[in-house]
Structures are given as C-alpha cells and as structure tokens.
Design a protein around this motif. Structure first.
Motif, PDB file in Angstrom:
ATOM      1  N   LEU A 235       0.836  -1.196   0.000  1.00  0.00           N
ATOM      2  CA  LEU A 235       0.000   0.000   0.000  1.00  0.00           C
ATOM      3  C   LEU A 235       0.875   1.250   0.000  1.00  0.00           C
ATOM      4  CD1 LEU A 235      -3.183   0.543   0.342  1.00  0.00           C
ATOM      5  CD2 LEU A 235      -2.591   1.170   2.679  1.00  0.00           C
ATOM      6  N   ALA A 236       1.908   1.259   0.844  1.00  0.00           N
ATOM      7  CA  ALA A 236       2.797   2.416   0.947  1.00  0.00           C
ATOM      8  C   ALA A 236       3.523   2.672  -0.371  1.00  0.00           C
ATOM      9  CB  ALA A 236       3.802   2.204   2.082  1.00  0.00           C
ATOM     10  N   VAL A 237       4.065   1.627  -0.958  1.00  0.00           N
ATOM     11  CA  VAL A 237       4.800   1.769  -2.222  1.00  0.00           C
ATOM     12  C   VAL A 237       3.875   2.295  -3.311  1.00  0.00           C
ATOM     13  CG1 VAL A 237       5.981   0.485  -4.055  1.00  0.00           C
ATOM     14  CG2 VAL A 237       6.557   0.047  -1.659  1.00  0.00           C
ATOM     15  N   SER A 238       2.644   1.793  -3.357  1.00  0.00           N
ATOM     16  CA  SER A 238       1.680   2.263  -4.357  1.00  0.00           C
ATOM     17  C   SER A 238       1.366   3.744  -4.187  1.00  0.00           C
ATOM     18  CB  SER A 238       0.384   1.450  -4.272  1.00  0.00           C
ATOM     19  OG  SER A 238       0.620   0.095  -4.605  1.00  0.00           O
ATOM     20  N   ALA A 239       1.497   4.239  -2.935  1.00  0.00           N
ATOM     21  CA  ALA A 239       1.236   5.651  -2.650  1.00  0.00           C
ATOM     22  C   ALA A 239       2.499   6.506  -2.767  1.00  0.00           C
ATOM     23  CB  ALA A 239       0.634   5.796  -1.258  1.00  0.00           C
ATOM     24  N   GLY A 240       3.609   5.903  -3.198  1.00  0.00           N
ATOM     25  CA  GLY A 240       4.842   6.659  -3.365  1.00  0.00           C
ATOM     26  C   GLY A 240       5.608   6.903  -2.089  1.00  0.00           C
TER      27      GLY A 240
END
Length: 304
Positions: A235-240
């Motif tokens: 989730l964090a990676v998808s949000a940058g």
C-alpha cells in the motif's frame, strides 16, 4: 451480498482497496464477513459498514461511558474521555517515537485524533499540532480545549501541499474507508523527507495466528481493513512512500480497559459478569500500567 450480522446498520459491497480487484475468498464470519483478496492478500470486510452507519457508530456513546450500563459492549472504548490521563501518557511516549524519525519539531497532523489527547501531548513537546476527526462529539470536545481539529475526513482537510513535517495515524488505518486514498493524500501533505507514523492491528501477529476469527482485531465491526507488514508495504509503495521501519510499541492502559479486553475471551456467564464488575469499579479505572501484547504493529513511512 448480505451481511451475517442482524443489526440496525447498513452495509456496502467494495472491491479490494489495494489492487482494485474483486477476487476474494471468504476467511470466516467474525461476526462480519472477513475476506482475503486472492491477488494481493489484503484482508478486509465485505460487505462493510457504509458511511451513514459509520457516522452513527462514532457518536458520543462510542467514547463516553453509559452510567446506566457499565458493562463492556462491542465498542472500542468503554470510557475514552474518562481515560484521558492514561491515553495522554501513551501519546507522549508515541510522540517521542515520532521525534526519533522526524527531522524537526515542526507541523504535525494527527488523522483520527478523537478527542485530541495526541495533540495535547504533541503541543506539550513543542509541535505545532492539529488533527482531523469524523466524530462531531470528539471535535466539539477537542475544540473546547482550544485544540485545532478539522471535522470530516482527510479528503475534506484544507491543507497545503508540502506543509507537514510529520503525520500520525494511531489506530486509524483499520477504520479508514479508503487507506490507499489516505496515504496518497498524506504524501501530498508531507514535506520532502517528511514521515508518517501509524499503528495497526497486525494479522502477522502471534495472537491472530493463535486465535483466528476470535482475534480481538475482528471484534469491532467498524474495523474495515486488516493489514500485515507485507500488504501495508504494498500500500505504501503504491502511494509513493517507503517503509523505513517497523516495531511493536505498547501503551499505558487502565486495569478497567485491560479487563474489558480480557472479558471478550471469557465464555462462562458467571466469570464474565465477575470480570465486568471488576472492570467497572472505580479503583480499576485508577490503576494503570504499560502493556505491550506485540500484536499492534507500528510503522514508519517516509516521503523521499
């Protein structure tokens, strides 16, 4: 799709918040219908409480003890307002953790700040702190204390891009109707190298593996998402955002609050009533201690 719960609340069907798929397997009913996405592994409620029902839940009764019924129901807090000294003590400990990762004691935003005890702790340590809270009761209470709290969701927040040094989400993300949207908004609000510290019930934990559908993380029907370290990182990676650090961090609890949790696992009526009576006793509310069950994961995310 019908819910397994017969109550006064209405529900809505959703797709996976992480990968947007609608490809799920049912894990169990606890009592909500708990599913896991076959594509990314995210665990969530489907169907889940809709916006109108969530607004009903986060009323005054969610945060204040009902003197006519001192027993513990499904609520997250038997008496959140009455436990201010204990909660604030925990918040001070959490703010000190934020300071280990933030580059400066500047502006802080706490999402899901409830009655604002986190803001009191942060201001006491030199932060310029404000909060966001959906509960009208809590917003009114916090503002009466001179705190800056915006009512609504993160989508309603009139913040400026790149204005925050730190954002906190203590026991919030499992309540969010849109965790991905929230992390995207947080990234926009953060300054370069700004940090997010959040805490979540962890489905990687020993207690979940031991208790399964009886795990206390599933007890509250307003818990909508259940993260592992892996799904939160996705989730964090998808949000940058980058996941910088994970750790277990306990909190101070009153004996009354602790017993309300123990009560959830008591199956005999006599013992259940005994625990309930002890939890409701004034002396139990005055006794507090630090407790770390190692099932609440604390995560540091950073905007690079």
């Amino acid at each position: 799709m019908a819910s397994a719960v017969a109550d006064a609340y209405t529900r809505e069907e959703v797709t996976c918040n992480l990968c947007k798929a609608h490809d799920e397997e049912v894990l169990f009913f606890s009592p909500e219908r708990i599913v896991r996405c076959r594509r990314c592994g995210l665990i969530y409620c489907n169907p889940r409480l809709d916006a109108a029902s969530l607004q009903k839940i986060y009323s005054k009764d969610y945060f204040v003890l009902d003197e006519q019924d001192s027993g513990i129901d499904y609520k997250a807090y038997a008496d959140y307002i009455g436990e201010e000294p204990v909660i604030t003590r925990s918040m001070i400990k959490r703010i000190k953790k934020v300071e280990q990762f933030a580059h400066a004691r500047g502006r802080m935003l706490d999402i899901g700040c409830a009655a604002g005890f986190s803001l009191i702790a942060a201001r006491g340590r030199g932060w310029e702190a404000e909060g966001i809270e959906c509960s009208e009761f809590c917003v009114t209470h916090a503002r009466s204390r001179g705190l800056t709290v915006h009512q609504g969701s993160l989508r309603d927040y009139p913040g400026t891009e790149g204005s925050m040094d730190a954002i906190t989400m203590w026991d919030y993300l499992e309540h969010s109707t849109d965790p991905m949207g929230d992390l995207n908004a947080c990234r926009s609000l953060l300054k370069k190298n700004g940090v997010i510290l959040l805490s979540i019930p962890n489905v990687d934990s020993w207690s979940y593996r031991l208790l399964g559908k009886k795990w206390i993380g599933f007890k509250n029907i307003e818990h909508l998402y259940f993260f592992s370290r892996s799904t939160l990182k996705k989730l964090a990676v998808s949000a940058g955002l980058s996941m910088e650090h994970c750790f277990y961090h306990g909190k101070y609890v009153s004996l009354s609050f602790f017993l309300s949790r123990i009560q959830y696992y008591v199956r005999t009526r006599t013992l259940h009533r005994l625990v309930e009576q002890i939890a409701a006793h004034e002396r139990s509310k005055r006794i507090s201690f630090y407790f770390n069950p190692y099932d609440i994961l604390n995560v540091v995310l950073r905007k690079s």
